[in-house]
Design an enzyme around this catalytic site. Structure first.
Site, PDB file in Angstrom:
ATOM      1  N   GLY A  89       0.559  -1.357  -0.193  1.00 56.54           N
ATOM      2  CA  GLY A  89      -0.012   0.038  -0.069  1.00 56.54           C
ATOM      3  C   GLY A  89       1.315   1.449  -0.110  1.00 56.54           C
ATOM      4  N   LYS A  90       2.043   1.390   0.956  1.00 60.81           N
ATOM      5  CA  LYS A  90       2.195   2.122   0.417  1.00 60.81           C
ATOM      6  C   LYS A  90       3.669   3.166  -0.138  1.00 60.81           C
ATOM      7  CE  LYS A  90       1.932   3.719   5.323  1.00 60.81           C
ATOM      8  NZ  LYS A  90       0.866   2.328   5.505  1.00 60.81           N
TER       9      LYS A  90
ATOM     10  N   ASP B 261      10.135  -7.479   1.739  1.00 55.50           N
ATOM     11  CA  ASP B 261       9.700  -8.007   2.499  1.00 55.50           C
ATOM     12  C   ASP B 261      10.297  -9.129   3.052  1.00 55.50           C
ATOM     13  OD1 ASP B 261       6.387  -7.466   4.639  1.00 55.50           O
ATOM     14  OD2 ASP B 261       6.607  -9.193   4.378  1.00 55.50           O
TER      15      ASP B 261
ATOM     16  N   ASP C 139       7.868   0.589   7.048  1.00 55.42           N
ATOM     17  CA  ASP C 139       6.267   0.646   8.081  1.00 55.42           C
ATOM     18  C   ASP C 139       6.705  -1.125   8.676  1.00 55.42           C
ATOM     19  OD1 ASP C 139       4.185   0.804   8.335  1.00 55.42           O
ATOM     20  OD2 ASP C 139       3.240   0.633   6.189  1.00 55.42           O
TER      21      ASP C 139
ATOM     22  N   CYS D 158       1.138   1.530  12.557  1.00 58.56           N
ATOM     23  CA  CYS D 158       0.010   1.640  13.223  1.00 58.56           C
ATOM     24  C   CYS D 158      -0.684   1.406  14.567  1.00 58.56           C
ATOM     25  CB  CYS D 158      -0.764   0.673  12.032  1.00 58.56           C
ATOM     26  SG  CYS D 158      -0.229  -0.835  11.764  1.00 58.56           S
TER      27      CYS D 158
END
Length: 387
Positions: free
Chosen positions: A233-234, A251, A289, A342
């Protein structure tokens, strides 16, 4: 299905989830085993389950227990509904109330209902860290999270996206957190079938996450690494914000990025993928993130808050520190390191930045995003090496 039958289904699902079965898996398995249930039935049952998970502490206090049946009684009491109208024992409805259940429903409601919807061990930590906002944030986190879309400016403007969605009966409104953010006010379940989504004009992304991505220092020609890309998403947001940047997604578990090529194609974005061990170095921007408690998103994943404990939080903080140390070595001289979570917990945010400052990094900017602003709880910071 009758309303009572939906309550019965929710009770059985909550009892399964209490044994450790993930909520999404339980809902999927139930739907497969009960194909007579229509889409409205499934949606209503899902809402009951997630309302009970978000408000498990307060519903337990109102309903007299933490089993599925008591949680549903607590939900009805919180909504001001008469349980006798649904707990009839007729058809597939739950059995009528016992004398003990009736007695529990007459007890006075506690004054701290919203606070009870945090894990007990975490409550005093949040009271200290959130200060005057603790009560308001506690209330906000009990409600269903809004659905937000990110407008892909490489495909069109926010006005064009709104018009395209409106043509398919999906109503939206601009959200002040980000220039690309639209809040869906009607038709959320139709978004992923819409042409605006299928053609890459919009992507589902929380408004706070969009606002955090907008803080990133991007310039044409920059080499950018999304180090913990997950679903990407980022990376997609960065590609839309600066199409001339060279963006690489990575990742530790490449399987998490399996949908990224299709998402990038839909968005018209150029994103490379790098397997572990083949990253190189010298990136102008490295984004971490980080894996975290997800405490800012617990409206969306409420079961996660009841499964977090002190040991798990400590393990996550240690993992975040390790990832940041690894990411430092990938940043070019004069480049930037961005850190995001988050989470609304200081241990995962400001405390991690303090460790980076001690290692010779300076904080260029840092911002918390509160659920009181409408989006998820989120944290973002940009750091550079101290010269």
């Amino acid at each position: 299905m009758t309303p009572g039958a939906r309550i019965s289904a929710a009770i059985s699902l909550l009892d399964r989830i209490a044994t450790g079965e993930p909520a999404e898996r339980a809902l999927t398995n139930w739907a497969r085993a009960n194909r007579y249930a229509g889409s409205k039935d499934r949606a209503a049952i899902r809402d009951h389950v997630f309302d009970a998970l978000r408000c498990r502490g307060s519903f337990a206090a109102l309903g007299g227990g933490d089993q599925g049946r008591a949680l549903m009684l607590g939900m009805l009491r919180a909504q001001g509904l008469d349980p006798d109208a649904l707990f009839t024992g007729e058809g597939y409805a739950p059995e009528p109330l016992s004398a003990a259940e009736r007695a529990a429903l007459t007890l006075p409601a506690p004054d701290d209902l919203a606070a009870r919807d945090w894990p007990a061990w975490l409550r005093p930590i949040l009271q200290t860290e959130l200060g005057d906002d603790f009560v308001a944030i506690s209330e906000a986190m009990r409600a269903r999270a809004p659905v937000f879309l990110r407008v892909n400016l490489a495909r069109g403007t926010r006005d064009q996206a709104q018009a395209a969605l409106e043509a398919e009966a999906i109503a939206t409104r601009p959200h002040p957190l980000a220039a690309t953010a639209l809040e869906v006010t009607q038709g959320a379940r139709a978004v992923q079938r819409s042409q605006a989504y299928l053609t890459g004009l919009v992507e589902v992304q929380d408004a706070a996450s969009q606002a955090a991505a907008a803080l990133l220092p991007l310039a044409p020609g920059d080499r950018v690494l999304d180090y913990c890309a997950g679903g990407g998403g980022k990376a997609l947001a960065m590609a839309a914000a600066c199409p001339q940047a060279h963006i690489t997604a990575h990742d530790a578990d490449p399987g998490r990025m399996r949908d990224l090529p299709a998402r990038a194609k839909r968005a018209g974005a150029k994103i490379s993928q790098s397997p572990p061990g083949a990253l190189g170095a010298g990136y102008d921007l490295v984004l971490v993130d980080a894996p975290c408690s997800g405490s800012g998103t617990w409206r969306r994943t409420p079961e996660a808050k009841w499964r977090l404990d002190r040991a798990r939080l400590e393990a996550l903080c240690e993992l975040q520190s390790q990832i940041l140390s690894q990411a430092c070595d990938l940043v070019a001289q004069g480049g930037a390191l961005a850190y995001m979570t988050c989470s609304i917990l200081r241990a995962e945010n400001e405390d991690q930045l303090a460790r980076m400052v001690a290692k010779g990094w300076s904080i260029q900017q840092a911002q918390r995003f509160s659920p009181l602003s409408g989006g998820d709880g989120f944290f973002a910071a940009v750091l550079r090496r101290t010269q």
